[in-house]
Scaffold this motif. Structure first.
Motif, PDB file in Angstrom:
ATOM      1  N   HIS A 107       0.656  -1.111  -0.263  1.00  0.00           N
ATOM      2  CA  HIS A 107       0.045  -0.026  -0.157  1.00  0.00           C
ATOM      3  C   HIS A 107       0.875   1.215  -0.060  1.00  0.00           C
ATOM      4  O   HIS A 107       1.804   0.985   0.530  1.00  0.00           O
ATOM      5  N   VAL A 108       0.402   2.321  -0.538  1.00  0.00           N
ATOM      6  CA  VAL A 108       0.833   3.671  -0.520  1.00  0.00           C
ATOM      7  C   VAL A 108      -0.256   4.461   0.223  1.00  0.00           C
ATOM      8  O   VAL A 108      -1.719   4.296  -0.530  1.00  0.00           O
ATOM      9  N   ILE A 110       2.443  12.208  -6.059  1.00  0.00           N
ATOM     10  CA  ILE A 110       2.064  11.637  -7.203  1.00  0.00           C
ATOM     11  C   ILE A 110       3.239  11.028  -7.890  1.00  0.00           C
ATOM     12  O   ILE A 110       3.098   9.920  -8.435  1.00  0.00           O
ATOM     13  N   ARG A 111       4.482  11.563  -7.660  1.00  0.00           N
ATOM     14  CA  ARG A 111       5.723  10.689  -8.122  1.00  0.00           C
ATOM     15  C   ARG A 111       5.689   9.331  -7.560  1.00  0.00           C
ATOM     16  O   ARG A 111       6.098   8.415  -8.072  1.00  0.00           O
ATOM     17  N   ILE A 112       5.557   9.525  -6.055  1.00  0.00           N
ATOM     18  CA  ILE A 112       5.683   7.870  -5.296  1.00  0.00           C
ATOM     19  C   ILE A 112       4.528   6.887  -5.841  1.00  0.00           C
ATOM     20  O   ILE A 112       4.905   5.851  -6.273  1.00  0.00           O
ATOM     21  N   ALA A 113       3.346   7.509  -5.926  1.00  0.00           N
ATOM     22  CA  ALA A 113       2.415   6.741  -6.276  1.00  0.00           C
ATOM     23  C   ALA A 113       2.442   6.005  -7.551  1.00  0.00           C
ATOM     24  O   ALA A 113       1.868   5.048  -7.813  1.00  0.00           O
ATOM     25  N   ASP A 114       2.814   7.092  -8.523  1.00  0.00           N
ATOM     26  CA  ASP A 114       3.162   6.604  -9.959  1.00  0.00           C
ATOM     27  C   ASP A 114       4.269   5.341 -10.038  1.00  0.00           C
ATOM     28  O   ASP A 114       4.121   4.493 -10.507  1.00  0.00           O
ATOM     29  N   ALA A 141       5.485   3.714  -7.615  1.00  0.00           N
ATOM     30  CA  ALA A 141       5.298   2.347  -6.717  1.00  0.00           C
ATOM     31  C   ALA A 141       4.171   1.528  -7.643  1.00  0.00           C
ATOM     32  O   ALA A 141       4.472   0.055  -7.500  1.00  0.00           O
ATOM     33  N   LYS A 142       3.379   1.881  -8.618  1.00  0.00           N
ATOM     34  CA  LYS A 142       2.452   1.118  -9.241  1.00  0.00           C
ATOM     35  C   LYS A 142       3.123   0.818 -10.621  1.00  0.00           C
ATOM     36  O   LYS A 142       3.142  -0.634 -11.246  1.00  0.00           O
ATOM     37  N   THR A 183       7.443   1.967  -2.545  1.00  0.00           N
ATOM     38  CA  THR A 183       7.547   0.608  -2.167  1.00  0.00           C
ATOM     39  C   THR A 183       8.599  -0.074  -2.970  1.00  0.00           C
ATOM     40  O   THR A 183       8.926  -1.232  -2.533  1.00  0.00           O
ATOM     41  N   ARG A 184       8.490   0.164  -4.241  1.00  0.00           N
ATOM     42  CA  ARG A 184       9.628  -0.508  -5.129  1.00  0.00           C
ATOM     43  C   ARG A 184      11.060  -0.437  -4.480  1.00  0.00           C
ATOM     44  O   ARG A 184      11.727  -1.216  -4.972  1.00  0.00           O
ATOM     45  N   PHE A 185      11.416   0.212  -3.503  1.00  0.00           N
ATOM     46  CA  PHE A 185      12.680   0.073  -2.889  1.00  0.00           C
ATOM     47  C   PHE A 185      12.720  -1.046  -2.036  1.00  0.00           C
ATOM     48  O   PHE A 185      13.910  -1.286  -1.485  1.00  0.00           O
ATOM     49  N   ALA A 186      11.855  -1.872  -1.522  1.00  0.00           N
ATOM     50  CA  ALA A 186      11.796  -3.064  -0.816  1.00  0.00           C
ATOM     51  C   ALA A 186      12.417  -4.265  -1.311  1.00  0.00           C
ATOM     52  O   ALA A 186      11.864  -4.910  -1.937  1.00  0.00           O
TER      53      ALA A 186
END
Length: 421
Positions: A233-234, A246-250, A252-253, A374-377
């Motif tokens: 989730h974000v 906006i940058r993070i949610a884009d 991450a998906k 979340t892509r950093f995990a």
């Protein structure tokens, strides 16, 4: 193969156990030499690797493998570069083996402490991704463990080609070829044997779909390090910076859809609908992401979003599909994550320190983030060099499993003729 699968796997297990004793006493320099020599072998074998991978890709397309699995299976020059870089990064990491800590005297006069040691033999079962062969082997070698690798049948040619590079690297360092063994049979019975050989295998790490991991967790008589789902989730907080959100949610998906750390559900505070959700919908639509929303989202964007079903909140899509929920508070967001999440990775976007701290404390996931995708995990991104997998369990290892996750500790005692009275 003319050899029975059970006999073949027993032979691999015996060989791995013997090789594990060689690796356990190996020097850091010797282990690093094996890793760097493997990197050289991969670099020199690019044509062979890509040709082998194309055989797997052609067969998988013919068998109707879905796009997400094809993406995981594919090798290209950039992914070979990543494998090489991963080997170099693992070689550059401090060697944890032999590290002694917490030495102290007790009243009897002896000194007691702990020493970090390898686990022994690690069995790794995975689907599609041939780069896992290199990542897993590199971490096992550096942590002094022998390994048995069982990749998916769809990647058999790629994995055999990579295994040859590993053998070359091991030989340069003077290690037995059996220190890293790739299972060469595609017979599914090999998995059943691997997970029930506690005399030879110390831990199993499954990497793949939920069905595979559930089966291994159910049937294994060897300890398992695992995660079942990546429902990430974000949450865009009311105190979020719109640009960051906006940058993070884009990212991450849409940066990649298949990985387990891709966002599957976007939670957004009701005060951020105009500033954040509207522009995000435009971005997602331009990238052909299918959007599924709660009642509030559908009421606002009926022509752009489908209604979620009962199963969507707990779904790991691994595809361009996203569930969206508008929430009225941080409490509601945290409650949603703890109810539907898989304890993998969850992120909050906020400029409010108190909200950030609450999120860190109350979200029970193996990776919890503030103002980051979340892509950093991922073990590579966390500075682990590579990862053998991600664990959502709470014992032994949690989160991306790198070198330390493949080790244990034993007590050591120093005396000088001490006897117990």
């Amino acid at each position: 193969m003319t050899e029975l699968v059970v006999d073949y796997m027993q032979r691999l297990g015996e060989s791995a156990r013997e090789a594990s004793r060689v690796l356990a006493r190996a020097s850091t320099a010797q282990k690093n030499q094996a890793l760097l020599a493997t990197a050289d072998a991969l670099d020199q074998s690019r044509t062979v690797l890509l040709a082998a991978n194309e055989l797997d890709m052609e067969a998988s397309r013919a068998n109707g493998l879905d796009d997400a699995m094809l993406d995981r299976l594919a090798l290209n020059s950039a992914r070979i570069d990543e494998m090489i870089e991963g080997l170099k990064q693992v070689a550059a990491l401090p060697d944890p083996i032999g590290e002694i800590r917490d030495m102290h005297f007790v009243p009897s006069g002896i000194q007691v402490g702990k020493m970090r040691v390898p686990l022994g033999v690690i069995g790794i079962i995975y689907e599609s991704r041939p780069n896992v062969t290199v990542e897993a082997a590199s971490l096992c070698i550096k942590s002094g463990n022998a390994t048995i690798l069982r990749g998916g049948s769809e990647a058999i040619h790629s994995n055999k080609a990579i295994a040859q590079c590993l053998k070359e690297g091991l030989a340069v360092a003077g290690f037995p070829a059996t220190a890293v063994q790739v299972v060469e049979t595609t017979d599914r019975a090999a998995v059943g044997e691997l997970i029930t050989m506690p005399n030879y295998v110390d831990v199993i790490v499954p990497r793949g779909g939920k069905g595979l991991i559930e089966r291994i967790s159910r049937d294994a008589s060897v300890p398992v390090i695992k995660h079942l789902d990546g429902v990430c989730h974000v949450y865009v907080d009311q105190a979020a910076d719109a640009g960051k959100a906006i940058r993070i949610a884009d990212n991450a998906k849409t940066q990649r859809y298949a990985p387990c750390n891709a966002m599957e559900t976007l939670l957004i505070h009701e005060s951020q609908v105009d500033a954040v959700l509207r522009p995000l919908l435009d971005i997602y639509e331009s990238k052909q992401v299918e959007l599924r929303g709660c009642e509030k989202v559908c009421a606002l964007f009926a022509d752009r979003v489908k209604a979620v079903t009962a199963d969507d909140w707990a779904a790991e899509y691994n595809a361009p599909i996203l569930a969206i929920r508008i929430v009225s508070s941080l409490d509601e967001a945290i409650s949603h994550i703890n109810r539907y999440g898989s304890q993998h990775t969850d992120s909050i976007v906020t400029e409010n320190f108190t909200d950030a701290r609450r999120f860190l404390t109350e979200v029970d996931s193996s990776s919890v983030m503030i103002n980051a995708s979340t892509r950093f995990a991922d073990g590579f991104e966390y500075g682990l060099g590579a990862e053998i997998g991600i664990s959502t369990d709470k014992l032994h290892a949690r989160g991306p499993v790198g070198l330390l996750g493949l080790t244990s500790e034993k007590y050591i005692v120093f005396g000088d003729g001490h006897v117990r009275g």
